[in-house]
Scaffold this motif. Sequence first.
Motif, PDB file in Angstrom:
ATOM      1  N   HIS A 152       0.823  -1.204   0.000  1.00  0.00           N
ATOM      2  CA  HIS A 152       0.000   0.000   0.000  1.00  0.00           C
ATOM      3  C   HIS A 152       0.862   1.260   0.000  1.00  0.00           C
ATOM      4  CE1 HIS A 152      -3.581   2.352   0.578  1.00  0.00           C
ATOM      5  NE2 HIS A 152      -3.069   2.921   1.664  1.00  0.00           N
ATOM      6  N   GLU A 153       1.983   1.214   0.707  1.00  0.00           N
ATOM      7  CA  GLU A 153       2.875   2.367   0.788  1.00  0.00           C
ATOM      8  C   GLU A 153       3.428   2.743  -0.587  1.00  0.00           C
ATOM      9  OE1 GLU A 153       6.799   3.791   3.326  1.00  0.00           O
ATOM     10  OE2 GLU A 153       5.998   1.779   3.621  1.00  0.00           O
ATOM     11  N   VAL A 154       3.675   1.748  -1.442  1.00  0.00           N
ATOM     12  CA  VAL A 154       4.174   2.018  -2.800  1.00  0.00           C
ATOM     13  C   VAL A 154       3.097   2.759  -3.602  1.00  0.00           C
ATOM     14  CG1 VAL A 154       4.866   0.946  -4.979  1.00  0.00           C
ATOM     15  CG2 VAL A 154       5.787   0.088  -2.815  1.00  0.00           C
ATOM     16  N   ILE A 155       1.875   2.287  -3.505  1.00  0.00           N
ATOM     17  CA  ILE A 155       0.773   2.933  -4.230  1.00  0.00           C
ATOM     18  C   ILE A 155       0.570   4.362  -3.738  1.00  0.00           C
ATOM     19  CG2 ILE A 155      -1.720   2.844  -4.657  1.00  0.00           C
ATOM     20  CD1 ILE A 155      -1.408  -0.246  -4.565  1.00  0.00           C
ATOM     21  N   GLN A 156       0.646   4.572  -2.424  1.00  0.00           N
ATOM     22  CA  GLN A 156       0.500   5.924  -1.868  1.00  0.00           C
ATOM     23  C   GLN A 156       1.586   6.856  -2.404  1.00  0.00           C
ATOM     24  OE1 GLN A 156       0.525   5.008   2.352  1.00  0.00           O
ATOM     25  NE2 GLN A 156      -1.633   5.565   2.517  1.00  0.00           N
ATOM     26  N   ARG A 157       2.820   6.355  -2.459  1.00  0.00           N
ATOM     27  CA  ARG A 157       3.918   7.188  -2.964  1.00  0.00           C
ATOM     28  C   ARG A 157       3.710   7.536  -4.435  1.00  0.00           C
ATOM     29  NH1 ARG A 157       8.537   8.389  -0.556  1.00  0.00           N
ATOM     30  NH2 ARG A 157       8.839   7.640   1.530  1.00  0.00           N
ATOM     31  N   ILE A 158       3.274   6.571  -5.221  1.00  0.00           N
ATOM     32  CA  ILE A 158       3.036   6.838  -6.644  1.00  0.00           C
ATOM     33  C   ILE A 158       1.912   7.862  -6.791  1.00  0.00           C
ATOM     34  CG2 ILE A 158       2.172   5.830  -8.793  1.00  0.00           C
ATOM     35  CD1 ILE A 158       3.641   3.230  -7.949  1.00  0.00           C
ATOM     36  N   ASP A 159       0.827   7.682  -6.041  1.00  0.00           N
ATOM     37  CA  ASP A 159      -0.305   8.607  -6.114  1.00  0.00           C
ATOM     38  C   ASP A 159       0.080  10.023  -5.709  1.00  0.00           C
ATOM     39  OD1 ASP A 159      -2.001   6.684  -7.058  1.00  0.00           O
ATOM     40  OD2 ASP A 159      -3.009   6.313  -5.145  1.00  0.00           O
ATOM     41  N   SER A 160       1.027  10.154  -4.779  1.00  0.00           N
ATOM     42  CA  SER A 160       1.424  11.487  -4.325  1.00  0.00           C
ATOM     43  C   SER A 160       2.589  12.058  -5.133  1.00  0.00           C
ATOM     44  CB  SER A 160       1.765  11.463  -2.831  1.00  0.00           C
ATOM     45  OG  SER A 160       2.915  10.672  -2.598  1.00  0.00           O
ATOM     46  N   GLY A 161       2.988  11.322  -6.191  1.00  0.00           N
ATOM     47  CA  GLY A 161       4.045  11.823  -7.066  1.00  0.00           C
ATOM     48  C   GLY A 161       5.448  11.606  -6.519  1.00  0.00           C
TER      49      GLY A 161
ATOM     50  N   ASN B 145       8.763   9.059  -5.341  1.00  0.00           N
ATOM     51  CA  ASN B 145       9.480   7.935  -5.924  1.00  0.00           C
ATOM     52  C   ASN B 145       9.214   6.664  -5.110  1.00  0.00           C
ATOM     53  OD1 ASN B 145      11.264   6.149  -7.050  1.00  0.00           O
ATOM     54  ND2 ASN B 145      13.012   7.529  -6.965  1.00  0.00           N
ATOM     55  N   PRO B 146       8.600   5.640  -5.720  1.00  0.00           N
ATOM     56  CA  PRO B 146       8.334   4.399  -4.975  1.00  0.00           C
ATOM     57  C   PRO B 146       9.601   3.608  -4.667  1.00  0.00           C
ATOM     58  CG  PRO B 146       7.687   4.143  -7.261  1.00  0.00           C
ATOM     59  CD  PRO B 146       8.076   5.583  -7.073  1.00  0.00           C
ATOM     60  N   ASP B 147      10.715   3.958  -5.328  1.00  0.00           N
ATOM     61  CA  ASP B 147      11.971   3.260  -5.062  1.00  0.00           C
ATOM     62  C   ASP B 147      12.428   3.466  -3.625  1.00  0.00           C
ATOM     63  OD1 ASP B 147      11.992   2.346  -7.636  1.00  0.00           O
ATOM     64  OD2 ASP B 147      13.442   3.812  -8.367  1.00  0.00           O
ATOM     65  N   GLU B 148      11.991   4.556  -2.996  1.00  0.00           N
ATOM     66  CA  GLU B 148      12.354   4.805  -1.603  1.00  0.00           C
ATOM     67  C   GLU B 148      11.796   3.714  -0.686  1.00  0.00           C
ATOM     68  OE1 GLU B 148      14.467   7.161  -0.423  1.00  0.00           O
ATOM     69  OE2 GLU B 148      14.818   7.629  -2.531  1.00  0.00           O
ATOM     70  N   VAL B 149      10.612   3.217  -1.022  1.00  0.00           N
ATOM     71  CA  VAL B 149      10.017   2.130  -0.234  1.00  0.00           C
ATOM     72  C   VAL B 149      10.864   0.871  -0.387  1.00  0.00           C
ATOM     73  CG1 VAL B 149       7.982   0.662   0.066  1.00  0.00           C
ATOM     74  CG2 VAL B 149       7.697   3.077  -0.457  1.00  0.00           C
ATOM     75  N   VAL B 150      11.261   0.583  -1.607  1.00  0.00           N
ATOM     76  CA  VAL B 150      12.102  -0.583  -1.864  1.00  0.00           C
ATOM     77  C   VAL B 150      13.421  -0.435  -1.112  1.00  0.00           C
ATOM     78  CG1 VAL B 150      13.335  -1.877  -3.644  1.00  0.00           C
ATOM     79  CG2 VAL B 150      11.030  -1.038  -4.094  1.00  0.00           C
ATOM     80  N   LYS B 151      13.992   0.748  -1.167  1.00  0.00           N
ATOM     81  CA  LYS B 151      15.258   1.009  -0.479  1.00  0.00           C
ATOM     82  C   LYS B 151      15.098   0.784   1.029  1.00  0.00           C
ATOM     83  CE  LYS B 151      18.708   4.611   0.273  1.00  0.00           C
ATOM     84  NZ  LYS B 151      19.025   6.019   0.092  1.00  0.00           N
ATOM     85  N   LYS B 152      14.007   1.259   1.588  1.00  0.00           N
ATOM     86  CA  LYS B 152      13.763   1.097   3.027  1.00  0.00           C
ATOM     87  C   LYS B 152      13.653  -0.387   3.385  1.00  0.00           C
ATOM     88  CE  LYS B 152       9.738   1.742   5.026  1.00  0.00           C
ATOM     89  NZ  LYS B 152       8.475   2.331   5.439  1.00  0.00           N
ATOM     90  N   HIS B 153      12.911  -1.144   2.576  1.00  0.00           N
ATOM     91  CA  HIS B 153      12.754  -2.578   2.842  1.00  0.00           C
ATOM     92  C   HIS B 153      14.076  -3.328   2.635  1.00  0.00           C
ATOM     93  CE1 HIS B 153       8.450  -2.815   3.632  1.00  0.00           C
ATOM     94  NE2 HIS B 153       8.293  -1.904   2.691  1.00  0.00           N
ATOM     95  N   LEU B 154      14.839  -2.915   1.644  1.00  0.00           N
ATOM     96  CA  LEU B 154      16.137  -3.537   1.399  1.00  0.00           C
ATOM     97  C   LEU B 154      17.076  -3.286   2.575  1.00  0.00           C
ATOM     98  CD1 LEU B 154      18.051  -5.071  -0.468  1.00  0.00           C
ATOM     99  CD2 LEU B 154      18.637  -2.885  -1.516  1.00  0.00           C
ATOM    100  N   GLU B 155      17.094  -2.058   3.084  1.00  0.00           N
ATOM    101  CA  GLU B 155      17.936  -1.753   4.236  1.00  0.00           C
ATOM    102  C   GLU B 155      17.514  -2.561   5.459  1.00  0.00           C
ATOM    103  OE1 GLU B 155      17.593   2.498   4.474  1.00  0.00           O
ATOM    104  OE2 GLU B 155      19.130   2.822   2.939  1.00  0.00           O
TER     105      GLU B 155
END
Length: 147
Positions: free
Chosen positions: A84-93, A95-105
């Motif tokens: 859901h956080e990825v969709i929220q980031r995309i909707d708000s313009g 970068n969804p990559d930040e979510v991936v980066k957070k999960h990767l870390e």
Amino acid sequence: RLSMEEKARLAVEEKEAQLKELESAIEVTIETIWTCMQQTHYLGQHPDHLTQSKKALGDSLNDLIQNLEEVDKASRGMTDTVPHEVIQRIDSGQNPDEVVKKHLEAALDKNLQTRARVFGAHALEQSLSHYLKLWDDSEKKGSGSSS
């Protein structure tokens, strides 16, 4: 009879084909939405072509419905979800990559913790083995000197 590796490979290939089909259906749907938007804009700008424009827009809307049905058909059996956080980031313009980066870390941190635990367990095992060997050696010497 298929090996586990062959079954896994076939499952991955099937999933990839299903994703390609879904991707294609979504791309066609996006193109159709774009066409509908252009036709709606044209209709607003040229009311003198109302009959012709309405028919073209109606045809495009019917295409859109068919495209959405194709997306639905292609997505059946898909169990993957987008956080859901990825969709929220995309909707708000954002970068969804930040979510991936957070999960990767977070995964890397957890990996380091797990590796430290494994290292500690190995060190404990080696230490215990060393002391058990010393104890066994002292027991052997003790039983050997009493004879």
